[in-house]
Each structure stands twice: as C-alpha cells, then as structure tokens.
Design a protein around this motif. Structure first.
Motif, mmCIF file in Angstrom:
data_model
loop_
_atom_site.group_PDB
_atom_site.id
_atom_site.type_symbol
_atom_site.label_atom_id
_atom_site.label_comp_id
_atom_site.label_asym_id
_atom_site.label_seq_id
_atom_site.Cartn_x
_atom_site.Cartn_y
_atom_site.Cartn_z
ATOM 1 N N THR A 1 -1.258 -29.227 -15.849
ATOM 2 C CA THR A 1 -1.542 -27.797 -15.971
ATOM 3 C C THR A 1 -2.412 -27.360 -14.803
ATOM 4 O O THR A 1 -3.098 -28.188 -14.182
ATOM 5 C CB THR A 1 -2.244 -27.461 -17.292
ATOM 6 N N ILE A 2 -2.396 -26.096 -14.548
ATOM 7 C CA ILE A 2 -3.164 -25.534 -13.440
ATOM 8 C C ILE A 2 -3.987 -24.370 -13.981
ATOM 9 O O ILE A 2 -3.513 -23.603 -14.820
ATOM 10 C CB ILE A 2 -2.225 -25.077 -12.303
ATOM 11 N N TYR A 3 -5.239 -24.287 -13.553
ATOM 12 C CA TYR A 3 -6.041 -23.147 -13.947
ATOM 13 C C TYR A 3 -7.071 -22.838 -12.874
ATOM 14 O O TYR A 3 -7.389 -23.690 -12.035
ATOM 15 C CB TYR A 3 -6.705 -23.354 -15.307
ATOM 16 N N ARG A 4 -7.561 -21.639 -12.930
ATOM 17 C CA ARG A 4 -8.392 -21.114 -11.848
ATOM 18 C C ARG A 4 -9.740 -20.678 -12.409
ATOM 19 O O ARG A 4 -9.803 -20.057 -13.461
ATOM 20 C CB ARG A 4 -7.661 -19.937 -11.206
ATOM 21 N N ASP A 5 -10.803 -21.016 -11.712
ATOM 22 C CA ASP A 5 -12.145 -20.540 -12.045
ATOM 23 C C ASP A 5 -12.542 -19.543 -10.958
ATOM 24 O O ASP A 5 -12.963 -19.940 -9.866
ATOM 25 C CB ASP A 5 -13.127 -21.712 -12.108
ATOM 26 N N ALA B 1 -15.012 -17.532 -10.735
ATOM 27 C CA ALA B 1 -16.436 -17.502 -10.412
ATOM 28 C C ALA B 1 -16.791 -18.560 -9.362
ATOM 29 O O ALA B 1 -17.660 -18.342 -8.518
ATOM 30 C CB ALA B 1 -17.256 -17.712 -11.676
ATOM 31 N N LYS B 2 -16.108 -19.697 -9.406
ATOM 32 C CA LYS B 2 -16.362 -20.775 -8.444
ATOM 33 C C LYS B 2 -15.375 -20.737 -7.284
ATOM 34 O O LYS B 2 -15.471 -21.563 -6.371
ATOM 35 C CB LYS B 2 -16.279 -22.125 -9.145
ATOM 36 N N ASN B 3 -14.416 -19.823 -7.353
ATOM 37 C CA ASN B 3 -13.358 -19.756 -6.340
ATOM 38 C C ASN B 3 -12.693 -21.112 -6.159
ATOM 39 O O ASN B 3 -12.435 -21.571 -5.032
ATOM 40 C CB ASN B 3 -13.882 -19.239 -5.002
ATOM 41 N N THR B 4 -12.416 -21.737 -7.269
ATOM 42 C CA THR B 4 -11.851 -23.092 -7.287
ATOM 43 C C THR B 4 -10.672 -23.132 -8.248
ATOM 44 O O THR B 4 -10.700 -22.499 -9.313
ATOM 45 C CB THR B 4 -12.911 -24.115 -7.709
ATOM 46 N N LEU B 5 -9.678 -23.893 -7.853
ATOM 47 C CA LEU B 5 -8.499 -24.067 -8.684
ATOM 48 C C LEU B 5 -8.410 -25.537 -9.089
ATOM 49 O O LEU B 5 -8.744 -26.419 -8.293
ATOM 50 C CB LEU B 5 -7.262 -23.648 -7.908
ATOM 51 N N TYR B 6 -7.949 -25.786 -10.307
ATOM 52 C CA TYR B 6 -7.920 -27.147 -10.833
ATOM 53 C C TYR B 6 -6.508 -27.554 -11.211
ATOM 54 O O TYR B 6 -5.727 -26.746 -11.712
ATOM 55 C CB TYR B 6 -8.822 -27.249 -12.060
ATOM 56 N N THR C 1 -10.827 -14.838 -1.571
ATOM 57 C CA THR C 1 -10.917 -15.011 -3.019
ATOM 58 C C THR C 1 -9.571 -15.493 -3.557
ATOM 59 O O THR C 1 -8.529 -14.899 -3.264
ATOM 60 C CB THR C 1 -11.305 -13.682 -3.690
ATOM 61 N N LEU C 2 -9.616 -16.557 -4.353
ATOM 62 C CA LEU C 2 -8.381 -17.133 -4.876
ATOM 63 C C LEU C 2 -7.589 -16.157 -5.717
ATOM 64 O O LEU C 2 -6.369 -16.284 -5.839
ATOM 65 C CB LEU C 2 -8.689 -18.384 -5.701
ATOM 66 N N ALA C 3 -8.253 -15.205 -6.286
ATOM 67 C CA ALA C 3 -7.554 -14.228 -7.123
ATOM 68 C C ALA C 3 -6.571 -13.390 -6.307
ATOM 69 O O ALA C 3 -5.714 -12.719 -6.886
ATOM 70 C CB ALA C 3 -8.566 -13.326 -7.815
#
Length: 126
Positions: free
Chosen positions: A68-72, A74-79, A28-30
C-alpha cells in the motif's frame, strides 16, 4: 525542482513486512504524482505502485493486496508499506516524481517521471 530521497530498505524474511520512505524537497508532494519502481539484477525496471496528487493509487499486478502507499503531507513524505514479502520482491526500490500534473499517475511508464531518488535495497531471504 522536486528532489526525492528513499530510505527504509533492508533484509527481511519471507512473509515479513517493511516500510519504505520517500522524503521530498523542493515541492509539496500534494502537488506531484509519485511512483514506486523496482529493479532486480538482470531485469527491467518494474512499476510497483503510484499515487496521484489527488490521492488516487494505482497498483502493479505483482503487489496488489500486499503493498500500500500513503502520504504524510505534514512531513512531505510518502510511504510504501510492504507486507507478505516474497523472495521475488528483492530489488532496488526507487521513488519517482512528476510535478505539474493533477489526478493521474502511472506504473507503466517510468520515463513519465522526471525526478528520481537514489534507490534503496530490499532483500527478502531466509
């Protein structure tokens, strides 16, 4: 083991925007620190920005105010949202991860990360 897959690269005109994705599996990215790095032909790999497990972000000087960077979770995806793109932003962009760390990340040391994606090409040109 953390596995990362980048997508979203392409050709964009100067001044335009592009969003890259870094999809994770195996962890999990978190619970991981994630960094974005880039490498242009003939140049060393450069840190772009990163985000820690706690959500703290660190930015490279070349992209401050534009990326900018942000994380979802729920999708385990980072943008990686890239705005006001310049020709000098042209490079292969990689996301990198390190699990088992809390609250920290770095854009200054690529070797600190132990999982890497395959990269996605971003070309900024008119």
């Amino acid at each position: 083991q953390l596995q990362l897959v980048e997508s979203g690269g392409g050709l964009v005109q100067p001044g335009g925007s592009l969003r890259l994705s870094c999809a994770a599996s195996g962890l999990t990215l978190a619970y991981a620190a994630i960094g974005w790095f880039r490498q242009a032909p003939g140049k060393e790999r450069e840190g772009v920005l990163c985000i820690s497990s706690s959500g703290r972000a660190e930015y490279g000087d070349a992209v401050k105010g534009r990326f900018t960077i942000y994380r979802d979770n729920a999708k385990n995806t980072l943008y990686l949202q890239m705005n006001s793109l310049k020709p000098e932003d042209t490079a292969v962009y990689y996301c990198a991860g390190r699990s088992g760390v809390t609250g920290i990340c770095t854009v200054n040391l690529a070797l600190w990360y132990d999982s890497w994606g395959q990269g996605t090409q971003v070309t900024v040109s008119s």
